[in-house]
Scaffold this active site. Structure first.
Site, PDB file in Angstrom:
ATOM      1  N   LYS A  28       0.705  -1.218   0.046  1.00  0.00           N
ATOM      2  CA  LYS A  28       0.479   0.047   0.441  1.00  0.00           C
ATOM      3  C   LYS A  28       0.575   0.683  -0.472  1.00  0.00           C
ATOM      4  O   LYS A  28       1.559   1.438   0.432  1.00  0.00           O
ATOM      5  CB  LYS A  28      -1.058   0.159   1.303  1.00  0.00           C
ATOM      6  CG  LYS A  28      -2.198   1.434   0.820  1.00  0.00           C
ATOM      7  CD  LYS A  28      -2.872   1.659   2.164  1.00  0.00           C
ATOM      8  CE  LYS A  28      -1.801   2.883   3.088  1.00  0.00           C
ATOM      9  NZ  LYS A  28      -2.176   4.105   2.264  1.00  0.00           N
ATOM     10  N   GLY A  78       6.562   4.861   8.712  1.00  0.00           N
ATOM     11  CA  GLY A  78       5.602   5.972   8.590  1.00  0.00           C
ATOM     12  C   GLY A  78       6.475   6.810  10.073  1.00  0.00           C
ATOM     13  O   GLY A  78       7.336   6.420  10.943  1.00  0.00           O
ATOM     14  N   SER A  79       4.961   6.916  10.230  1.00  0.00           N
ATOM     15  CA  SER A  79       4.714   8.198  11.958  1.00  0.00           C
ATOM     16  C   SER A  79       5.467   6.849  13.489  1.00  0.00           C
ATOM     17  O   SER A  79       4.681   6.090  12.688  1.00  0.00           O
ATOM     18  CB  SER A  79       4.276   8.857  11.718  1.00  0.00           C
ATOM     19  OG  SER A  79       2.609   8.286  11.773  1.00  0.00           O
ATOM     20  N   THR A  80       5.721   7.758  13.708  1.00  0.00           N
ATOM     21  CA  THR A  80       5.612   6.456  14.829  1.00  0.00           C
ATOM     22  C   THR A  80       4.617   6.356  15.394  1.00  0.00           C
ATOM     23  O   THR A  80       4.431   5.075  16.337  1.00  0.00           O
ATOM     24  CB  THR A  80       6.678   7.636  16.134  1.00  0.00           C
ATOM     25  OG1 THR A  80       7.962   7.391  15.395  1.00  0.00           O
ATOM     26  CG2 THR A  80       6.860   6.618  17.264  1.00  0.00           C
ATOM     27  N   GLY A  88       2.646   3.910  13.559  1.00  0.00           N
ATOM     28  CA  GLY A  88       3.777   2.879  14.117  1.00  0.00           C
ATOM     29  C   GLY A  88       3.038   2.182  15.493  1.00  0.00           C
ATOM     30  O   GLY A  88       3.146   0.751  15.565  1.00  0.00           O
ATOM     31  N   GLU A 133      10.035   1.061  10.555  1.00  0.00           N
ATOM     32  CA  GLU A 133      11.194   1.692  10.261  1.00  0.00           C
ATOM     33  C   GLU A 133       9.740   3.114  10.793  1.00  0.00           C
ATOM     34  O   GLU A 133       9.095   3.845   9.533  1.00  0.00           O
ATOM     35  CB  GLU A 133      11.340   1.615   8.946  1.00  0.00           C
ATOM     36  CG  GLU A 133      12.996   2.474   8.899  1.00  0.00           C
ATOM     37  CD  GLU A 133      12.323   3.857   8.947  1.00  0.00           C
ATOM     38  OE1 GLU A 133      12.942   4.437   9.372  1.00  0.00           O
ATOM     39  OE2 GLU A 133      12.512   4.018   7.465  1.00  0.00           O
ATOM     40  N   CYS A 158      13.517  10.901   7.316  1.00  0.00           N
ATOM     41  CA  CYS A 158      13.244   9.806   8.291  1.00  0.00           C
ATOM     42  C   CYS A 158      15.030   9.809   9.522  1.00  0.00           C
ATOM     43  O   CYS A 158      14.970  10.060  10.990  1.00  0.00           O
ATOM     44  CB  CYS A 158      12.093   8.565   9.034  1.00  0.00           C
ATOM     45  SG  CYS A 158      13.645   7.291   8.148  1.00  0.00           S
ATOM     46  N   GLU A 185       9.958  15.747  14.933  1.00  0.00           N
ATOM     47  CA  GLU A 185      10.126  15.443  13.911  1.00  0.00           C
ATOM     48  C   GLU A 185       9.686  16.485  13.043  1.00  0.00           C
ATOM     49  O   GLU A 185       8.458  16.401  13.412  1.00  0.00           O
ATOM     50  CB  GLU A 185       9.807  14.322  13.210  1.00  0.00           C
ATOM     51  CG  GLU A 185      10.794  13.707  12.598  1.00  0.00           C
ATOM     52  CD  GLU A 185      10.540  11.904  11.664  1.00  0.00           C
ATOM     53  OE1 GLU A 185       8.484  11.947  12.043  1.00  0.00           O
ATOM     54  OE2 GLU A 185      10.791  11.667  11.074  1.00  0.00           O
TER      55      GLU A 185
HETATM   56  P1  NDP Z   1       1.498   8.104   8.206  1.00  0.00           P
HETATM   57  O1  NDP Z   1       2.680   7.236   9.420  1.00  0.00           O
HETATM   58  O2  NDP Z   1       0.370   8.423   8.574  1.00  0.00           O
HETATM   59  O3  NDP Z   1       1.320   7.333   7.101  1.00  0.00           O
HETATM   60  C1  NDP Z   1       2.741   6.253   6.410  1.00  0.00           C
HETATM   61  C2  NDP Z   1       1.746   5.403   5.344  1.00  0.00           C
HETATM   62  O4  NDP Z   1       1.049   4.801   6.633  1.00  0.00           O
HETATM   63  C3  NDP Z   1       0.976   5.937   4.648  1.00  0.00           C
HETATM   64  O5  NDP Z   1       0.902   5.065   3.422  1.00  0.00           O
HETATM   65  C4  NDP Z   1      -0.467   6.675   5.587  1.00  0.00           C
HETATM   66  O6  NDP Z   1      -1.451   6.130   4.511  1.00  0.00           O
HETATM   67  C5  NDP Z   1      -0.481   4.763   5.884  1.00  0.00           C
HETATM   68  N1  NDP Z   1      -1.300   4.762   7.074  1.00  0.00           N
HETATM   69  C6  NDP Z   1      -1.592   5.794   8.252  1.00  0.00           C
HETATM   70  N2  NDP Z   1      -2.675   5.608   8.587  1.00  0.00           N
HETATM   71  C7  NDP Z   1      -2.981   4.270   9.676  1.00  0.00           C
HETATM   72  C8  NDP Z   1      -3.107   3.367   9.744  1.00  0.00           C
HETATM   73  N3  NDP Z   1      -3.929   3.707  11.042  1.00  0.00           N
HETATM   74  N4  NDP Z   1      -3.456   1.438   9.486  1.00  0.00           N
HETATM   75  C9  NDP Z   1      -2.490   1.312   8.402  1.00  0.00           C
HETATM   76  N5  NDP Z   1      -2.033   2.159   8.185  1.00  0.00           N
HETATM   77  C10 NDP Z   1      -2.003   3.683   7.884  1.00  0.00           C
HETATM   78  O7  NDP Z   1       2.556   8.810   7.824  1.00  0.00           O
HETATM   79  P2  NDP Z   1       1.567  10.922   7.499  1.00  0.00           P
HETATM   80  O8  NDP Z   1       2.378  10.405   5.916  1.00  0.00           O
HETATM   81  O9  NDP Z   1       0.722  11.067   7.605  1.00  0.00           O
HETATM   82  O10 NDP Z   1       3.156  11.827   7.850  1.00  0.00           O
HETATM   83  C11 NDP Z   1       3.300  12.408   9.614  1.00  0.00           C
HETATM   84  C12 NDP Z   1       3.986  12.640   9.671  1.00  0.00           C
HETATM   85  O11 NDP Z   1       5.260  11.001   9.879  1.00  0.00           O
HETATM   86  C13 NDP Z   1       5.390  12.903   8.808  1.00  0.00           C
HETATM   87  O12 NDP Z   1       5.105  14.753   8.913  1.00  0.00           O
HETATM   88  C14 NDP Z   1       6.876  12.571   9.749  1.00  0.00           C
HETATM   89  O13 NDP Z   1       6.858  13.635  10.871  1.00  0.00           O
HETATM   90  C15 NDP Z   1       6.408  11.104   9.985  1.00  0.00           C
HETATM   91  N6  NDP Z   1       7.034  10.701   8.592  1.00  0.00           N
HETATM   92  C16 NDP Z   1       8.373  10.008   8.846  1.00  0.00           C
HETATM   93  C17 NDP Z   1       8.032   8.897   7.716  1.00  0.00           C
HETATM   94  C18 NDP Z   1       9.713   7.848   7.715  1.00  0.00           C
HETATM   95  O14 NDP Z   1      10.275   7.575   6.748  1.00  0.00           O
HETATM   96  N7  NDP Z   1       9.982   7.750   9.109  1.00  0.00           N
HETATM   97  C19 NDP Z   1       7.689   8.890   6.543  1.00  0.00           C
HETATM   98  C20 NDP Z   1       6.429   9.730   6.520  1.00  0.00           C
HETATM   99  C21 NDP Z   1       6.272  10.521   8.014  1.00  0.00           C
HETATM  100  P3  NDP Z   1      -2.121   7.370   4.004  1.00  0.00           P
HETATM  101  O15 NDP Z   1      -1.041   7.790   3.179  1.00  0.00           O
HETATM  102  O16 NDP Z   1      -2.656   7.132   3.019  1.00  0.00           O
HETATM  103  O17 NDP Z   1      -2.955   8.197   5.055  1.00  0.00           O
END
Ligand code: NDP
Length: 556
Positions: free
Chosen positions: A261, A313-315, A318, A335, A369, A466
């Protein structure tokens, strides 16, 4: 001195641009710079204060010209020495008006019949519509992945799986330029980054793991490695294709099938990757790609037939995922975010270190990240580092990401821009001083100029959270022990950087830093052979290298 700079520099609090040449702007600028320059050991405090406050008049020489200290002289060619536009062609790119889901080797409409727009963050124009998958589509994708696992993929010997991976890698290389342009249009990152970093690494990951597919017994000597089954993989928007490669390549090499996804704002290149998988004649259902928002990701995580979840993605998300898989048989790797310390010692090569600071925080608009978002500078070199950093950010070109000369592209989404602005505002409210380049920002699109904060304390939000944008928090330290303590004073533990000319110091400090990756005298260097991952709230599990195989196998 600082004022020679002022004519060109702006201080800006979020949403309010104040020219430093106006009276209030000068007062504010001076107030900000006092704190930076007053601590210069080479110049007496009283002189600095005077020269910072007195606006040019008292600095005039006999001939009426401004007397500027030699070390603060800059060549200023004005507009005459700027780069001509060098836009990358994109008229040949075939964007589909609508992108469907990729399930069972075919492009299919979502059950819900719903689509959402994908926006170019540099222009705010709609690029295409993306299918929104719901739990029914996820079910179809997982079933298709299971069939492919049972009937085809788990039966193929490693050397046959490797052939598909090599084919995918070569096709990515063939289409690299087109994919780089798409990545830039969809996500806002600069073409020089997507062309020179993302796409070569995407191909390299597939090549690298193709090499492991028939050598798993060497990866785990004396053990038998078996695939897990179906991997559900959720990726973010900052490196869309690269994160897809990080997830898919090791999973497929180990014999798993996948449901991927992509992030809502950056799904287009994942669907072009699906076309490449078709072209590579990857058996139907081995990789399925389902687009949608967080709800789609949640449905994937909750599906009972998923054997493993890999998430970047975000903590905060996570943590939700950790709760969701608790008590199930699903394996999980996370991660997550980071707040890396980039540590500059007095004996560091300062000019190189400043370049490391630049690539550490401004690479990919700071949407990284492992970004070096907390700069720790040893007190003796603080004024020099700040002066050089201030000069360097003035040279960064912000704007059209498709221009080959652009250094800083568009912020990925309006939401992310708002988040950056909110955190910058909090930094100002808590008393830190903001320095920004005077880069002219395009009227349309989402932009943020390269910025850094001084006067930051460990309790400030900008030192803890972050920002995920081109904003750096600068702090100082006196001793190596203090540097280590400050660097580790964060709930995160993803990465760190250290700059010194003493190899022994590198080893000593690195062994005490609680970070998954530590770069020494460099920053943000990636290689498929090198494991990547975090400690603490930055997640667990490793991606890349031999270690990256482990989350996708059971060993007996
Ligand atoms: P998210 O953690 O929300 O998104 C990462 C992925 O998870 C996306 O594909 C998202 O879908 C999906 N997702 C969101 N909610 C759920 C859930 N409940 N269950 C399963 N999957 C889910 O990051 P954001 O895009 O909202 O960014 C927010 C903050 O996170 C940023 O400002 C940054 O600080 C941090 N971030 C960190 C990253 C890293 O590499 N460590 C990468 C991106 C963001 P969708 O995008 O469709 O919402």
């Amino acid at each position: 001195m600082a004022l020679a700079w002022e004519g060109r520099c702006f201080c800006m609090s979020t949403g309010l641009r104040v020219c430093a040449q106006s009276q209030s702007g000068v007062a504010r600028f001076v107030q900000q710079w006092q704190n930076v320059i007053v601590s210069t050991p080479a110049m007496p405090r009283k002189n600095l204060r005077r020269s910072a406050i007195v606006v040019l008049d008292q600095e005039k020489g006999h001939n009426g010209r401004v007397a500027v200290a030699p070390r603060d002289r800059h060549l200023d060619f004005g507009e005459k020495w700027s780069y001509a536009p060098a836009p990358e062609a994109h008229d040949y790119i075939k964007l589909q008006p609508r992108y469907q889901l990729f399930i069972g080797g075919k492009f299919v409409a979502p059950r819900s019949g719903k689509y959402f727009p994908s926006i170019n963050p540099a222009t705010e124009e709609k690029l295409a519509e993306i299918a929104e998958a719901d739990a029914r589509d996820i079910d179809l994708a997982v079933k298709s992945a299971h069939r492919a696992y049972k009937n085809v993929w788990s039966k193929l010997p490693g050397r046959e799986r490797a052939k598909f991976l090599y084919r995918i890698a070569r096709l990515i290389q063939e289409k690299a330029r087109e994919l780089a342009v798409l990545e830039t249009m969809d996500g806002g990152k600069t073409i020089k980054e997507s062309r020179d970093i993302d796409l070569p690494l995407v191909a390299a990951h597939f090549f690298y793991y193709a090499g492991w597919a028939d050598k798993l017994e060497y990866a785990f000597p004396g053990r038998t490695a078996r695939a897990l089954g179906v991997a559900g993989q959720i990726i973010p928007w900052n490196f869309p294709l690269l994160m897809a490669a990080w997830k898919l390549a090791p999973a497929l090499a180990c014999g798993n099938t996948c449901v991927l996804k992509p992030a809502e704002t950056t799904s287009i290149t994942a669907m072009h990757l699906a076309q490449i998988l078709q072209e590579a004649e990857l058996p139907d259902g081995v990789v399925n790609i389902v687009t949608g928002a967080g709800e789609t990701g949640k449905a994937l995580v909750d599906h009972s037939d998923i054997n493993k979840i890999a998430f970047t993605g975000s903590t905060s998300v996570g943590k939700i995922l950790t709760q969701a898989v608790a008590g199930t048989n699903k394996r999980l790797t996370l991660e997550l975010g980071g707040k890396a310390a980039n540590i500059i010692f007095e004996d560091a090569p300062i000019d190189q270190a400043v370049e490391g600071i630049i690539s550490g925080i401004y690479f990919n608009q700071g949407h990284v990240c492992c970004a070096g978002s907390r700069l720790l500078v040893q007190e003796g070199v603080f004024p020099a580092v700040i002066r050089k950093l201030r000069d360097r950010i003035a040279t960064l070109r912000v704007g059209n990401p498709l221009d080959k000369n652009t250094d800083i592209g568009a912020i990925n989404s309006r939401m992310q821009l708002e988040k950056i602005c909110e955190l910058v505002d909090s930094g100002l409210k808590q008393g830190a001083e903001l320095v920004q380049s005077n880069a002219r920002l395009p009227a349309k699109g989402y932009w943020y100029p390269p910025s850094f904060f001084t006067g930051v304390t460990a309790s400030h939000r900008i030192a803890q959270e972050e920002i995920f944008g081109p904003v750096l928090s600068v702090m100082t330290f006196r001793t190596p022990e203090e540097a280590i303590e400050r660097a580790n004073n964060t709930p995160y533990g993803l990465s760190a950087g250290i700059w010194t000319d003493k190899g022994s110091k590198i080893f000593k400090i690195v062994s005490k830093l609680r970070a998954g990756v530590v770069w020494a005298n460099t920053y943000n260097k990636f290689d498929p052979t090198s494991p990547f991952g975090g400690y603490k709230e930055s997640g667990f599990g490793r991606e890349g290298g031999r270690h990256g195989l482990l989350p996708y196998v059971t060993l007996s």
